[in-house]
Design an enzyme around this catalytic site. Sequence first.
Site, PDB file in Angstrom:
ATOM      1  N   ALA A 152       0.858  -1.040  -0.015  1.00  0.00           N
ATOM      2  CA  ALA A 152      -0.048   0.111   0.032  1.00  0.00           C
ATOM      3  C   ALA A 152       0.845   1.372  -0.119  1.00  0.00           C
ATOM      4  O   ALA A 152       0.593   2.175  -0.678  1.00  0.00           O
ATOM      5  CB  ALA A 152      -0.797   0.031   1.176  1.00  0.00           C
ATOM      6  N   TYR A 153       2.006   1.319   0.819  1.00  0.00           N
ATOM      7  CA  TYR A 153       2.764   2.492   0.815  1.00  0.00           C
ATOM      8  C   TYR A 153       3.642   2.716  -0.494  1.00  0.00           C
ATOM      9  O   TYR A 153       3.586   3.760  -0.920  1.00  0.00           O
ATOM     10  CB  TYR A 153       3.928   2.195   2.086  1.00  0.00           C
ATOM     11  CG  TYR A 153       4.706   3.368   2.141  1.00  0.00           C
ATOM     12  CD1 TYR A 153       4.225   4.567   2.488  1.00  0.00           C
ATOM     13  CD2 TYR A 153       6.043   3.138   2.361  1.00  0.00           C
ATOM     14  CE1 TYR A 153       5.120   5.499   2.745  1.00  0.00           C
ATOM     15  CE2 TYR A 153       6.935   4.030   2.590  1.00  0.00           C
ATOM     16  CZ  TYR A 153       6.500   5.417   2.784  1.00  0.00           C
ATOM     17  OH  TYR A 153       7.450   6.267   2.961  1.00  0.00           O
TER      18      TYR A 153
END
Length: 248
Positions: A152-153
């Site tokens: 996600a990052y």
Amino acid sequence: MLNDKVALITGGGQGVGQGIALALAAQGAHVIVTGRTLNKCETTADLIRQRGVKALPLRCDVKSKDDLQSIVDATVKEFGRLDILVNNAQEVARGPLLSLTDEQMNGNWESGPLATHRLMKMAYPHLKETKGCIINMCSSVMRRWDVATYGAYAAVKAATEQLTRAGACEWGKDGIRVNAIMPHAKSPALAGWMKANPVEAEHFQKGIPLGYVGECEEDIGAFVAMMCAESSRYLTGQIIGLDGGQAF
């Protein structure tokens, strides 16, 4: 080098944002320091004033469109111009894909690429006037061979990378330069991660060819100040690994 330039920084109350703010101030820039915790911004502002330049601390939640417009308006009202925009603030939710909630994903998106895009657009007319520059914050996690628990990052940072490239391509004709860095720095966030993940942190540090994590002001901030200077006027559209050589 940056005498009387005006710089707006998100997430400037600590860590990398503070380091960049202090480095810009050391080169003569006046700095607007924004963040969710006003007293941290005020502390940074006090340090900036000790460098002999002006500082304006402002509270801002980058997930709020109104807050973003407010800090741009306050900057122009106070200083009459805007030369440098540093999109540094980012909410981070990491973990296996199956564990991440919609709320966490939305927080990553809203505080990262969405806030970056909003501020780039809001700053555009002012930066066009001053032939200014934008520095966005990416991460070498985009280059990791193993992004397990970092998906996600990495995704939101990759989105910021593309916004950077697009801004450079579209706004070069207006004299606006847009670049990004992928820093390793001794920020509170990294210190917390290293403490919570000692084994991975040891491997991480050993994987840095220069052998150490960068200082927020001396290594990261000083380089950003150089990127904003007239001597770097031909630099745009670049995503630079500022990580001691780890991301080749």
